[in-house]
Design an enzyme around this catalytic site. Structure first.
Site: not given
Ligand SMILES: *Cc1c(COP(=O)(O)O)cnc(C)c1O
Length: 404
Positions: A121, A198, A201, A224, A362
């Site tokens: 992302h 990260d 997700q 999320k 993104c």
């Molecule tokens: C949604 C997402 C982000 C960003 O999250 P924010 O809540 O916008 O800060 C980063 N990495 C992944 C894999 C995502 O799905």
């Protein structure tokens, strides 16, 4: 097994109509919907205990502080962190990653290397690019194959004594790929590199165990996983968090301030300058409780069924191609239909009540890799149903007829 009707009744928004049609919400990869317990907990906080935390001797301030710290403890348990002070409240994944990259600004030297995966992302690319520009470190990319899987043989070749950081998502938001992060962490550690995961997700689909993974950082967003927007967590190993310099100065993060020199507070406060999102932080704990009550085994079972069924049904559509066909995959289906722009499909099916995401998600480098402008992405949550998938497939077929 999940009692799906009971689950759906927990989410008031799901019984809405959109454009006169029952809402089919398949944009869970962008944000999840909120159960009533979460919505109620927000107003309960403001009705009963609203006060600033960590600074008042008065009763409400104590109650708010206790609730905030209790939530930190819940999240510590949820991710199996060793210490509560390794769990930092942030405003989301993006904030957490930027906190880490800024902390590394005084550690990286010219010629050091940061490995980032091809599946990231933007929020796990851009902060590292900024850090490399600032420090003279070099950003290297771990490539992927046509299925959207990272190529481990290439990763092994990229790792060296120059590697200082490896950063990779647990699950790709654009393709749904589940990455072999345990392997990647172990290999990186052989070279003394720190690893940031990260988890934005992933946390909606599984319960990460940061101690078993042995990752150095794990970032995710509250919104999320059924929690409020503007909330998030950065887990960091104590030793790393002690090493990193804080990137925001202000109240709450200090031990002593004089005009000559300021000393920083202990963890976690060192990284939590200013009045935080108190209500959000507390209610994130409520959301984590809710997810655990539903149960991650149940969540995974329901979502894998939806993934299988959705994949099968969508592939019935002529000219439809799915991007992201990794062996290890979660309930995200990214697809295009030959000769039709994803945006046009998205717009028409929205009129039919179907909420999907269209565009680059993104993750422009992934779209560049496949040489496409974007995809239509249907991302399922545990509260979705096969009937909703049928409605989406019917809507996509209708859109295809209209557009061809
Ligand atoms: C949604 C997402 C982000 C960003 O999250 P924010 O809540 O916008 O800060 C980063 N990495 C992944 C894999 C995502 O799905």
């Amino acid at each position: 097994m999940l009692d799906i009707n009971k689950i759906r009744a927990d989410f008031p928004i799901l019984s809405q109509k959109v454009n006169g049609k029952p809402l089919v919400y398949f944009d869970n990869g962008a944000t999840s919907q909120k159960p009533q317990v979460v919505i109620d907990a927000i107003s309960k906080y403001y009705q009963e205990i609203n006060a600033n935390i960590h600074r008042g001797v008065h009763t409400l301030s104590q109650l708010a502080t206790d609730a905030y710290e209790a939530s930190r403890g819940k999240i510590q348990n949820h991710i199996n962190a060793k210490f509560a002070h390794e769990v930092l409240f942030t405003s989301g994944t993006t904030h957490g990653i930027n906190l880490v990259t800024n902390g590394f600004a005084s550690i990286l030297k010219p010629g050091d290397e940061v490995l980032v995966s091809a599946l990231e992302h933007h929020s796990n690319i851009v902060p590292w690019q900024m850090l490399c520009e600032k420090t003279g470190a070099i950003l290297r990319v771990i490539p992927m194959n046509q299925d959207g899987e990272l190529i481990m043989a290439e990763y092994d070749k990229l790792l060296s004594d120059k590697t200082k950081v490896v950063t990779v998502n647990h699950i790709s938001n654009a393709l749904g790929t589940v990455n072999p992060i345990k392997y990647m962490i172990d290999e990186a550690h052989k070279f003394g590199a720190a690893v940031l995961i990260d988890g934005a997700q992933a946390v909606a689909h599984l319960k990460p165990d940061v101690r078993e993974l042995d990752c150095d950082f794990y970032a995710f967003s509250g919104h999320k996983i059924c929690g409020p927007t503007g909330t998030g967590i950065l887990y960091g190993k104590e030793a790393w968090l002690n090493k990193l310099t804080p990137y925001q100065g202000g109240g709450e993060m200090i031990k002593e301030v004089t005009f000559e020199k300021t000393t920083y507070a202990e963890l976690p406060h060192k990284f939590e300058a200013g009045t935080p999102n108190i209500a959000g932080g507390i209610v994130l704990g409520t959301a984590v409780d809710y997810m655990n009550e539903v149960g991650f085994d149940n969540i995974q079972q329901q979502e894998l069924e939806l993934l299988e069924y959705g994949t099968k049904r969508l592939l019935e559509i002529e000219g439809l191609k799915i991007f992201g066909t990794a062996k290890e995959k979660t309930s995200v289906i990214s697809f295009n239909i030959e000769g039709i722009h994803p945006y046009d499909i998205g717009t028409i099916i929205d009129k039919l009540g179907i909420a999907v995401r269209t565009g680059h998600h993104c993750a422009q480098p992934i779209m560049t890799f496949f040489n496409i402008p974007g995809t239509i992405r249907a991302s399922f949550a545990f509260y979705n149903t096969k009937e909703e998938i049928d409605a989406m497939v019917a809507a996509v077929k209708k859109a295809q007829l209209m557009l061809s």
